[in-house]
Each structure stands twice: as structure tokens, then as C-alpha cells.
Write a protein that holds these residues in place. Sequence first.
Motif, mmCIF file in Angstrom:
data_model
loop_
_atom_site.group_PDB
_atom_site.id
_atom_site.type_symbol
_atom_site.label_atom_id
_atom_site.label_comp_id
_atom_site.label_asym_id
_atom_site.label_seq_id
_atom_site.Cartn_x
_atom_site.Cartn_y
_atom_site.Cartn_z
ATOM 1 N N UNK A 1 -0.382 20.510 14.372
ATOM 2 C CA UNK A 1 -1.216 20.353 13.180
ATOM 3 C C UNK A 1 -0.672 19.264 12.255
ATOM 4 N N UNK A 2 -1.578 18.617 11.549
ATOM 5 C CA UNK A 2 -1.232 17.530 10.643
ATOM 6 C C UNK A 2 -0.233 17.987 9.590
ATOM 7 N N UNK A 3 0.855 17.221 9.431
ATOM 8 C CA UNK A 3 1.887 17.541 8.439
ATOM 9 C C UNK A 3 2.100 16.384 7.469
ATOM 10 N N UNK A 4 1.104 15.501 7.337
ATOM 11 C CA UNK A 4 1.108 14.467 6.312
ATOM 12 C C UNK A 4 0.156 14.876 5.200
ATOM 13 N N UNK A 5 0.455 14.449 3.973
ATOM 14 C CA UNK A 5 -0.429 14.707 2.848
ATOM 15 C C UNK A 5 -0.604 13.451 2.015
ATOM 16 N N UNK A 6 -1.761 13.301 1.398
ATOM 17 C CA UNK A 6 -2.051 12.143 0.564
ATOM 18 C C UNK A 6 -2.870 12.599 -0.629
ATOM 19 N N UNK A 7 -2.589 12.035 -1.805
ATOM 20 C CA UNK A 7 -3.308 12.437 -3.015
ATOM 21 C C UNK A 7 -3.224 11.332 -4.049
ATOM 22 N N UNK A 8 -4.185 11.329 -4.960
ATOM 23 C CA UNK A 8 -4.114 10.453 -6.136
ATOM 24 C C UNK A 8 -4.762 11.180 -7.305
ATOM 25 N N UNK A 9 -4.283 10.869 -8.494
ATOM 26 C CA UNK A 9 -4.725 11.594 -9.697
ATOM 27 C C UNK A 9 -4.575 10.683 -10.903
ATOM 28 N N UNK A 10 -5.556 10.749 -11.805
ATOM 29 C CA UNK A 10 -5.497 10.014 -13.067
ATOM 30 C C UNK A 10 -5.438 11.007 -14.213
ATOM 31 N N UNK A 11 -4.444 10.851 -15.073
ATOM 32 C CA UNK A 11 -4.262 11.757 -16.200
ATOM 33 C C UNK A 11 -5.276 11.457 -17.301
ATOM 34 N N UNK B 1 5.182 13.010 3.842
ATOM 35 C CA UNK B 1 5.326 13.121 5.299
ATOM 36 C C UNK B 1 6.201 14.323 5.602
ATOM 37 N N UNK B 2 5.577 15.406 6.052
ATOM 38 C CA UNK B 2 6.320 16.607 6.393
ATOM 39 C C UNK B 2 7.166 16.411 7.637
ATOM 40 N N UNK B 3 8.320 17.071 7.655
ATOM 41 C CA UNK B 3 9.233 16.959 8.790
ATOM 42 C C UNK B 3 8.971 18.130 9.731
ATOM 43 N N UNK B 4 8.514 17.807 10.936
ATOM 44 C CA UNK B 4 8.154 18.847 11.886
ATOM 45 C C UNK B 4 6.718 19.311 11.695
ATOM 46 N N UNK B 5 6.358 20.370 12.430
ATOM 47 C CA UNK B 5 4.984 20.867 12.380
ATOM 48 C C UNK B 5 4.931 22.387 12.310
ATOM 49 N N UNK B 6 6.002 23.012 11.783
ATOM 50 C CA UNK B 6 5.967 24.455 11.582
ATOM 51 C C UNK B 6 4.884 24.809 10.573
ATOM 52 N N UNK B 7 4.301 25.995 10.675
ATOM 53 C CA UNK B 7 3.243 26.388 9.725
ATOM 54 C C UNK B 7 3.655 26.257 8.263
ATOM 55 N N UNK B 8 4.924 26.517 7.955
ATOM 56 C CA UNK B 8 5.363 26.463 6.559
ATOM 57 C C UNK B 8 5.169 25.074 5.969
ATOM 58 N N UNK B 9 5.581 24.028 6.685
ATOM 59 C CA UNK B 9 5.458 22.677 6.136
ATOM 60 C C UNK B 9 4.017 22.195 6.222
ATOM 61 N N UNK B 10 3.308 22.570 7.264
ATOM 62 C CA UNK B 10 1.890 22.183 7.380
ATOM 63 C C UNK B 10 1.086 22.740 6.208
ATOM 64 N N UNK B 11 1.380 23.981 5.815
ATOM 65 C CA UNK B 11 0.678 24.600 4.692
ATOM 66 C C UNK B 11 1.085 23.991 3.351
ATOM 67 N N UNK C 1 7.110 6.065 24.749
ATOM 68 C CA UNK C 1 7.126 6.114 26.211
ATOM 69 C C UNK C 1 6.860 7.508 26.759
ATOM 70 N N UNK C 2 7.129 8.536 25.948
ATOM 71 C CA UNK C 2 6.906 9.918 26.378
ATOM 72 C C UNK C 2 5.525 10.436 25.979
ATOM 73 N N UNK C 3 4.711 9.587 25.382
ATOM 74 C CA UNK C 3 3.374 9.987 24.973
ATOM 75 C C UNK C 3 3.296 10.594 23.585
ATOM 76 N N UNK C 4 4.431 10.645 22.867
ATOM 77 C CA UNK C 4 4.437 11.223 21.520
ATOM 78 C C UNK C 4 3.967 10.197 20.495
ATOM 79 N N UNK C 5 3.065 10.628 19.617
ATOM 80 C CA UNK C 5 2.623 9.799 18.497
ATOM 81 C C UNK C 5 2.670 10.633 17.226
ATOM 82 N N UNK C 6 3.327 10.116 16.225
ATOM 83 C CA UNK C 6 3.498 10.835 14.968
ATOM 84 C C UNK C 6 2.194 10.821 14.164
ATOM 85 N N UNK C 7 2.082 11.749 13.191
ATOM 86 C CA UNK C 7 1.000 11.664 12.220
ATOM 87 C C UNK C 7 1.082 10.313 11.516
#
Length: 248
Positions: free
Chosen positions: A17-27, A39-49, A233-239
Motif C-alpha cells: 500500500x502507498x506510504x507517501x503523503x502530499x499536502x498543501x495548506x494556506x493559512x 515519504x513513509x519508511x516501509x509499508x506496515x499498516x501503521x505508517x500507511x495509516x 533489477x529485482x523488479x522493485x519500484x518505490x512509491x
Amino acid sequence: MTTITVATATLEGTAGPLADGVAHFTSASNGQSAFVVIDGMGHDPAIVDLVPAMARNAARAGARKGAVSGLLAAGEDVADPGPLTDDESRPDAVGAIVVTRPDGSVEVAWTGDTRVYHWNGRVLTLWTSDHNFAAYLNKSVGTAQSVPVGALADIVTLTLARISAYAVPLMCKAAGGLVIIASDGAYGQHDAEEPQRSLPEYQAEHLATLVRRHQDNPQALVEAIVAGARPDADGYRDDATALVVAWT
């Protein structure tokens, strides 16, 4: 009158599951805007959430109180993530934030290997420096070609779980042109057919080519950046996540 346009794009990787987040806000209170990639490290449910909330909290705090406060707010989320299962590791992440200032400049703060670039219409400049073991050795040795970057880039030396108000890198830069915030999965392209060239050299040239091609269309630019993410080379692609801020 200056107009600010923001564009974002994210491409989920192959590991889960996606473990990257993006946001913008104007005060509403001060008119400052904050732009964040986490950019979350790993893909455990805790960081994904956690990651989407981390990005939102960093953007809100950053717009109100500045870039350092924004990253510290994200750090609070991983400092106390709540109960974890026996199979989950303690969540952590890296990230970068850009905050507009009333004087027309921007604040930039970051941790880990999330990068912030600037395009002035002619030249692409990397504003940040990676906080990982590869970058440390490159600086010590003095030449990137002599360091096994691929093997050491994942050893991050400063993360959001470890930061404090005294350990957040901060810079102020003049606003204008394009500012690009990118996770390592977005800028970490590699051309296996050109092994004689260093990876940092290839990454910089590849990104600069995309910026020249799409500099007048921020949404097309972020989509092109994440679409260029390639598996290893192993087929892995990061978020892959990219955010572009354009001043016109």
C-alpha cells in the motif's frame, strides 16, 4: 500580481500500500502557504495509516508557524503512533516542506532523502542535501563515483522520528520559478543502459529534461516525474510522489 499554482502526483510502488503523503495548506490568519511531501519508511499498516495525516498536519502547522514547526508536527505523529501489533515495526518517515513568507521568500526544511529542487527558467538546482550514509560518504570522499550509492542510500541518518527543533535543517530562498518537492522514488530514476554514468548525474539530467519540457504546465510536469519511476533489477519500484509550486 503573483499567482501561485500547485500540482501533485503520486504513483504507488510495487511493495504494498502507498506510504507517501502530499499536502498543501494556506493559512487564513497570515496568508502563508505550506507544501509538503512525506515519504513513509516501509509499508506496515501503521505508517500507511499515519502518512496522510502527517502530511496534512505538517502543512497546517507549517503555514501557521513556519517550516520547522511543520516538520516537528509530522514528527509528533510518529513519536506516538499508538498501539502496534507484534508484526509491526515502529513507524518512521522522512519529508520536506516549503513555506511561503510575507517578504516573498520561502522557507525550506527537510529530513532524509526527500529532495527540493528549484528551476529558474534555465537551470535546475538541488536546494537540499540527502541525509543518508551515501551522501555522507560522498561528501567525505569527494567523488560520488567512488561510493556504492545504491547500497548506502537507504541508510537514512535523519528521520522525522528523530528530529528536534535543534536538528531540523532550514534555509530561506527567494521565491519564483518552479519549486519541486520529490520523494526518492520520484527522482531516483536510473538508466541501466548507461552504467558508465553516475546515478546522481543521471538523475539530475533526467529531471532537468522533464522540467524543460513541461515548465509551463505544472500538472503535466508532476505526472511526468512520477511516470518516469523505474523498477530496479529485482523488479522493485518505490512509491513516487512529486509536488510542484509555480510562481507566475
